[in-house]
Motif scaffolding. Structure first.
Motif, PDB file in Angstrom:
ATOM      1  N   TYR A  32       0.869  -1.187   0.000  1.00 47.89           N
ATOM      2  CA  TYR A  32       0.000   0.000   0.000  1.00 47.89           C
ATOM      3  C   TYR A  32       0.889   1.214   0.000  1.00 47.89           C
ATOM      4  O   TYR A  32       1.897   1.262   0.717  1.00 47.89           O
ATOM      5  CB  TYR A  32      -0.892  -0.029   1.237  1.00 47.89           C
ATOM      6  CG  TYR A  32      -1.747   1.191   1.436  1.00 47.89           C
ATOM      7  CD1 TYR A  32      -1.376   2.167   2.363  1.00 47.89           C
ATOM      8  CD2 TYR A  32      -2.919   1.365   0.726  1.00 47.89           C
ATOM      9  CE1 TYR A  32      -2.162   3.286   2.564  1.00 47.89           C
ATOM     10  CE2 TYR A  32      -3.714   2.483   0.924  1.00 47.89           C
ATOM     11  CZ  TYR A  32      -3.332   3.428   1.846  1.00 47.89           C
ATOM     12  OH  TYR A  32      -4.108   4.540   2.048  1.00 47.89           O
ATOM     13  N   ILE A  34       0.893   5.723  -0.344  1.00 49.02           N
ATOM     14  CA  ILE A  34       0.046   6.891  -0.135  1.00 49.02           C
ATOM     15  C   ILE A  34       0.866   8.149  -0.356  1.00 49.02           C
ATOM     16  O   ILE A  34       2.062   8.182  -0.072  1.00 49.02           O
ATOM     17  CB  ILE A  34      -0.559   6.826   1.291  1.00 49.02           C
ATOM     18  CG1 ILE A  34      -1.642   7.868   1.493  1.00 49.02           C
ATOM     19  CG2 ILE A  34       0.510   6.922   2.361  1.00 49.02           C
ATOM     20  CD1 ILE A  34      -2.461   7.611   2.758  1.00 49.02           C
ATOM     21  N   TYR A  36       1.044  12.313   0.455  1.00 48.28           N
ATOM     22  CA  TYR A  36       0.567  13.398   1.302  1.00 48.28           C
ATOM     23  C   TYR A  36       1.126  14.722   0.803  1.00 48.28           C
ATOM     24  O   TYR A  36       2.214  14.782   0.256  1.00 48.28           O
ATOM     25  CB  TYR A  36       1.028  13.209   2.754  1.00 48.28           C
ATOM     26  CG  TYR A  36       0.281  12.149   3.519  1.00 48.28           C
ATOM     27  CD1 TYR A  36       0.736  10.844   3.573  1.00 48.28           C
ATOM     28  CD2 TYR A  36      -0.895  12.458   4.200  1.00 48.28           C
ATOM     29  CE1 TYR A  36       0.051   9.872   4.277  1.00 48.28           C
ATOM     30  CE2 TYR A  36      -1.586  11.492   4.907  1.00 48.28           C
ATOM     31  CZ  TYR A  36      -1.099  10.201   4.934  1.00 48.28           C
ATOM     32  OH  TYR A  36      -1.787   9.235   5.639  1.00 48.28           O
ATOM     33  N   PHE A  46      -3.856  14.025   3.234  1.00 51.87           N
ATOM     34  CA  PHE A  46      -3.967  12.916   2.293  1.00 51.87           C
ATOM     35  C   PHE A  46      -4.297  13.442   0.895  1.00 51.87           C
ATOM     36  O   PHE A  46      -5.145  14.316   0.732  1.00 51.87           O
ATOM     37  CB  PHE A  46      -5.050  11.962   2.772  1.00 51.87           C
ATOM     38  CG  PHE A  46      -5.474  10.946   1.749  1.00 51.87           C
ATOM     39  CD1 PHE A  46      -6.587  11.149   0.953  1.00 51.87           C
ATOM     40  CD2 PHE A  46      -4.733   9.789   1.588  1.00 51.87           C
ATOM     41  CE1 PHE A  46      -6.972  10.214   0.011  1.00 51.87           C
ATOM     42  CE2 PHE A  46      -5.115   8.841   0.648  1.00 51.87           C
ATOM     43  CZ  PHE A  46      -6.228   9.062  -0.141  1.00 51.87           C
ATOM     44  N   ASP A  49      -4.107   7.428  -2.658  1.00 53.93           N
ATOM     45  CA  ASP A  49      -3.418   6.195  -2.288  1.00 53.93           C
ATOM     46  C   ASP A  49      -3.594   5.156  -3.386  1.00 53.93           C
ATOM     47  O   ASP A  49      -4.415   5.313  -4.292  1.00 53.93           O
ATOM     48  CB  ASP A  49      -3.910   5.669  -0.938  1.00 53.93           C
ATOM     49  CG  ASP A  49      -5.430   5.435  -0.899  1.00 53.93           C
ATOM     50  OD1 ASP A  49      -5.936   5.026   0.165  1.00 53.93           O
ATOM     51  OD2 ASP A  49      -6.107   5.684  -1.920  1.00 53.93           O
ATOM     52  N   ARG A  51      -3.085   0.651  -3.984  1.00 53.24           N
ATOM     53  CA  ARG A  51      -2.674  -0.654  -3.496  1.00 53.24           C
ATOM     54  C   ARG A  51      -1.777  -1.320  -4.514  1.00 53.24           C
ATOM     55  O   ARG A  51      -1.788  -0.971  -5.696  1.00 53.24           O
ATOM     56  CB  ARG A  51      -3.910  -1.518  -3.221  1.00 53.24           C
ATOM     57  CG  ARG A  51      -4.791  -0.948  -2.138  1.00 53.24           C
ATOM     58  CD  ARG A  51      -5.922  -1.885  -1.770  1.00 53.24           C
ATOM     59  NE  ARG A  51      -6.803  -1.264  -0.800  1.00 53.24           N
ATOM     60  CZ  ARG A  51      -6.545  -1.198   0.487  1.00 53.24           C
ATOM     61  NH1 ARG A  51      -5.439  -1.740   0.960  1.00 53.24           N
ATOM     62  NH2 ARG A  51      -7.390  -0.609   1.317  1.00 53.24           N
ATOM     63  N   LEU A  93       3.439   1.155   3.136  1.00 52.16           N
ATOM     64  CA  LEU A  93       2.954   0.396   4.271  1.00 52.16           C
ATOM     65  C   LEU A  93       3.442  -1.027   4.159  1.00 52.16           C
ATOM     66  O   LEU A  93       3.261  -1.684   3.134  1.00 52.16           O
ATOM     67  CB  LEU A  93       1.431   0.419   4.322  1.00 52.16           C
ATOM     68  CG  LEU A  93       0.802  -0.176   5.576  1.00 52.16           C
ATOM     69  CD1 LEU A  93       1.059   0.719   6.763  1.00 52.16           C
ATOM     70  CD2 LEU A  93      -0.685  -0.379   5.379  1.00 52.16           C
ATOM     71  N   PHE A  98      -3.348  -5.737  10.762  1.00 53.78           N
ATOM     72  CA  PHE A  98      -3.901  -4.424  11.069  1.00 53.78           C
ATOM     73  C   PHE A  98      -3.613  -4.051  12.519  1.00 53.78           C
ATOM     74  O   PHE A  98      -3.896  -4.790  13.434  1.00 53.78           O
ATOM     75  CB  PHE A  98      -5.399  -4.413  10.800  1.00 53.78           C
ATOM     76  CG  PHE A  98      -5.726  -4.438   9.344  1.00 53.78           C
ATOM     77  CD1 PHE A  98      -6.391  -5.505   8.785  1.00 53.78           C
ATOM     78  CD2 PHE A  98      -5.333  -3.407   8.526  1.00 53.78           C
ATOM     79  CE1 PHE A  98      -6.674  -5.539   7.432  1.00 53.78           C
ATOM     80  CE2 PHE A  98      -5.619  -3.428   7.173  1.00 53.78           C
ATOM     81  CZ  PHE A  98      -6.295  -4.502   6.625  1.00 53.78           C
ATOM     82  N   GLU A 101       1.087  -2.587  11.469  1.00 55.46           N
ATOM     83  CA  GLU A 101       1.854  -2.083  10.345  1.00 55.46           C
ATOM     84  C   GLU A 101       2.021  -0.567  10.471  1.00 55.46           C
ATOM     85  O   GLU A 101       1.218   0.099  11.098  1.00 55.46           O
ATOM     86  CB  GLU A 101       1.208  -2.455   9.012  1.00 55.46           C
ATOM     87  CG  GLU A 101      -0.144  -1.830   8.759  1.00 55.46           C
ATOM     88  CD  GLU A 101      -1.293  -2.544   9.442  1.00 55.46           C
ATOM     89  OE1 GLU A 101      -2.116  -3.117   8.715  1.00 55.46           O
ATOM     90  OE2 GLU A 101      -1.368  -2.509  10.689  1.00 55.46           O
ATOM     91  N   LYS A 102       3.074  -0.074   9.871  1.00 55.53           N
ATOM     92  CA  LYS A 102       3.411   1.327  10.016  1.00 55.53           C
ATOM     93  C   LYS A 102       3.774   1.906   8.671  1.00 55.53           C
ATOM     94  O   LYS A 102       4.412   1.257   7.855  1.00 55.53           O
ATOM     95  CB  LYS A 102       4.594   1.503  10.981  1.00 55.53           C
ATOM     96  CG  LYS A 102       4.301   1.023  12.395  1.00 55.53           C
ATOM     97  CD  LYS A 102       5.543   1.053  13.239  1.00 55.53           C
ATOM     98  CE  LYS A 102       6.422  -0.148  12.988  1.00 55.53           C
ATOM     99  NZ  LYS A 102       5.831  -1.387  13.518  1.00 55.53           N
ATOM    100  N   LEU A 103       3.358   3.148   8.468  1.00 56.14           N
ATOM    101  CA  LEU A 103       3.752   3.856   7.267  1.00 56.14           C
ATOM    102  C   LEU A 103       5.188   4.336   7.404  1.00 56.14           C
ATOM    103  O   LEU A 103       5.561   4.903   8.425  1.00 56.14           O
ATOM    104  CB  LEU A 103       2.848   5.057   7.038  1.00 56.14           C
ATOM    105  CG  LEU A 103       1.466   4.797   6.440  1.00 56.14           C
ATOM    106  CD1 LEU A 103       0.636   6.066   6.456  1.00 56.14           C
ATOM    107  CD2 LEU A 103       1.585   4.252   5.035  1.00 56.14           C
TER     108      LEU A 103
END
Lengths: 115, 112
Positions: A32, A34, A36, A46, A49, A51, A93, A98, A101-103
């Motif tokens: 994933y 994203i 910003y 945001f 994003d 996938r 990510l 869930f 996980e960390k960005l």
């Protein structure tokens, strides 16, 4: 270690032109991504994003492209406006559990729109 | 709709003084909560995250600590600030089942 990086720290674009901000990632397991936008003194907002099962996603004036073969992500902004001037961050990510996980963020690209 | 509140917006503190930054989220329940720090002209460094009340994970060893006394409240603290603690601190949240992270407006901390 794994990291998300950006090719260019600064980018200047004439108002009305299209801009492309690039991002390279090194973890092929990332699923994933994203983008910003951060204006001076504010928190990141945001933008869009995508996938890992997609190659392209479009929003309003923005398009994100994902090339998994070369682990490259890009943000295209069409018909740039002065309000687009900001620092843009990509983030990836890792993980599918869930909550854990960390960005991971890149260092950012400063986009300046020239009137 | 969900909103995130972070305060204060700016803070100037002397070295050795304590710190308490507060973040609250409205309009959701059981969010994941995060504290990030951003040095000038740099990217975002994850400091702490929490998946529930009283559950804190630290990403980097440092002079700071975090607490989550209530479901939608996340606090960043220090007993004695160092010069190197200066920076832009961002609180963020997300739903546990979605990846999108939402940020607060940030606190600019200057330790002098």
């Amino acid at each position: 270690g794994e990291s998300v990086g950006l090719h260019l720290p600064t980018l200047s674009v004439q108002e009305g032109d299209n801009s492309i901000i690039n991002c390279a990632y090194s973890n092929s397991a990332s699923d994933y991504f994203i983008w910003y936008k951060q204006e001076s003194g504010k928190g990141p907002q945001f933008i869009i994003d995508i996938r890992s099962n997609m190659d392209k996603r479009q929003g309003q004036r923005v398009t994100v492209l994902l090339n998994k073969t070369v682990k490259h992500l890009s943000l295209q902004i069409a018909a740039t406006q002065p309000g687009d001037s900001a620092v843009y961050f990509c983030a990836e990510l890792l993980g599918t559990n869930f909550g854990n996980e960390k960005l991971t963020f890149g260092t950012g690209t400063r986009l300046t729109i020239i009137p | 709709s969900q909103t995130i509140h972070q305060w204060p917006a700016t803070l100037v503190q002397p070295v050795g003084s304590p710190l308490s930054l507060e973040c609250t989220v409205e309009g959701t329940s059981n969010p994941n909560l995060y504290w990030y720090r951003q040095a000038a002209g740099r990217g975002l460094q994850l400091l702490f995250y929490s998946v529930g009340i009283g559950q804190i994970s630290s990403e980097v060893p440092q002079n700071l600590s975090a607490s989550r006394p209530q479901d939608r409240q996340f606090i960043l603290s220090s007993k004695k600030l160092l010069l190197s603690d200066s920076g832009f601190y961002l609180c963020a949240w997300r739903e546990q089942v979605w990846e999108k992270l939402f940020f607060g407006s940030g606190t600019q901390l200057s330790v002098l």
